[in-house]
Design an enzyme around this catalytic site. Sequence first.
Site, PDB file in Angstrom:
ATOM      1  N   CYS A  46       0.831  -1.311  -0.066  1.00 45.08           N
ATOM      2  CA  CYS A  46       0.076  -0.031  -0.014  1.00 45.08           C
ATOM      3  C   CYS A  46       0.737   1.244   0.087  1.00 45.08           C
ATOM      4  O   CYS A  46       0.446   2.196  -0.438  1.00 45.08           O
ATOM      5  CB  CYS A  46      -1.029  -0.110   1.145  1.00 45.08           C
ATOM      6  SG  CYS A  46       0.022  -0.222   2.709  1.00 45.08           S
ATOM      7  N   HIS A  68      -2.560   1.291   7.196  1.00 44.55           N
ATOM      8  CA  HIS A  68      -2.672   1.444   5.688  1.00 44.55           C
ATOM      9  C   HIS A  68      -2.526   2.704   5.154  1.00 44.55           C
ATOM     10  O   HIS A  68      -2.604   3.714   5.996  1.00 44.55           O
ATOM     11  CB  HIS A  68      -4.341   1.045   5.514  1.00 44.55           C
ATOM     12  CG  HIS A  68      -4.748   0.797   3.893  1.00 44.55           C
ATOM     13  ND1 HIS A  68      -3.981  -0.030   3.148  1.00 44.55           N
ATOM     14  CD2 HIS A  68      -5.622   1.509   3.152  1.00 44.55           C
ATOM     15  CE1 HIS A  68      -4.519   0.103   2.015  1.00 44.55           C
ATOM     16  NE2 HIS A  68      -5.442   1.053   2.152  1.00 44.55           N
TER      17      HIS A  68
END
Length: 530
Positions: free
Chosen positions: A207, A320
């Site tokens: 990510c 994230h």
Amino acid sequence: MAKKNSPKSKAKSMPPRKAVAGDLSNGGSADAPIDISSSPKKEVAEKATRSKGSPGRKKKEMSPTSKKRALKESELEQEQEPTSKKTKASPAPTTPKKEKNGSPATGRSPSPSDQAATVVDKANWQGFCEIESDPAYFSVILREIGVRGITVREVPFLDPGTLSMIPNPIFGLILLFRHREFDLAAQEKTCPSNVWFANQMPGQNSCATLAMIHALLNVSKEENPDVDIGEHMRQFKQFTSTFTPFQRGEAFASWNYVKKIHNSFAKEMDILENDKHLAHKVNKAKKEGKPAKPGKERRHSADSNATDDSADSFEENAHHYIAFVPIAGSIWKLDGMDAQPTLMGSYDAENGENWLDAISDRIMALMAAGDDDYGVYAIAQCPLAPLRRQICEGHNTFRRVERRLAAINTDWKSFATEEETQEPSSPSFLADMAPEELAGFPVPEDVEEEIDEEEMSELVVRRTCLVREITEATMQYVVEEAQVNQENQAAEERRWDYGPAIKKWMEMLAENGFLEENLHLFPLEDRKKK
């Protein structure tokens, strides 16, 4: 806001999908299967088969003496000489020789437990390793991919004063937080043609790199000539221009060129921990009898700014990275875990509106509604290129002023002050530039006209100002150049794996009884907490 020692970023993990795309770095197609015919394991097997000889060949009989003679010299010594008490049962840990990218040199895979992960280990591993949220590492990754004119900087606060200290322009903001869904109602049904967006494939900690690529592949080259995303990125963008977000995500997951650079930061323990966590998620899904769906295995919170404060949810909602990117007057949230991009707002650049002012309040609201475990990073233009252009143009202008003064009076310095006769500083790169290269930064035509019309007193003042501006720009250039060197040094240190040495050291401390003798210094309660 963001802590300096931010936690590792964890992408949403679940059982990995079988790779279906080829290596794009070698010009492969996204629809082509991965070629595993030249894998290291297969080469070793083929060598072993050749060494055995053909099935029909008669084996040569060997006497016991000849068998003994056939043994390696080291094996004979080990067989004949008894092991002394001082001889260690296992060899000292070694770290293979590093290549240019800082990774250990090629070796067998998997490498022994007392050695660091080799290039072969990282090439065979199909995942993306976790990387600490350090902007220095991100900047190095982008430079090694081939991106020029870009730097990654941490943004401690999103107020105008702090943002003014970040190099401008800023092409995107990267938010690190414990993942939760929000603004689903504003998510597009299909990806707009002017937005490059890719889904993040399950089971990969990609990510961080994907968020940076989301920002860079949406930068307008016409509006930002000092930014060069590199040949590899240009080819990848062109190759995936007609793909859906899911197809782009599959192509990115198979892009070994970027994966190799990302995983050059991987240590053996990072690979083992990632595989262990992935195996745990697979076993958990099997026990529950509910196979995990792509992108849904960690999403427990509702479509809201609020978070679930339970311990299980806090553990499951991993860290994230998502990107907020301005594109043609609109601000988009590009989250690889979403199916499509999300429109967050708009701004009018022609009337002087800044896209950062339009999105800062929204990002701060997201952070205020969650925990304090977050970070914000800016994908900004590196100041080196603009400073280099400013210094070169300043020196050309300075020489033009010098020629004009000499044309008026060759002895003008005899009646000027010491400040008025100072020379500008010259950075090291200026001495290495060829005359034709320096001529590539000409004096603007309007400045030339002003110089030709000015009197001597005005030219002396202009010359003094030029010396001051060039010297200041040179000092800034030296500072930025030093920061780049510090980033490269930090990345090199991060890539070095001290794990095997530490493991061996602890084993030696346990063998000689040191750990047992000092165990009382660590109360049982503290050990349980750890």
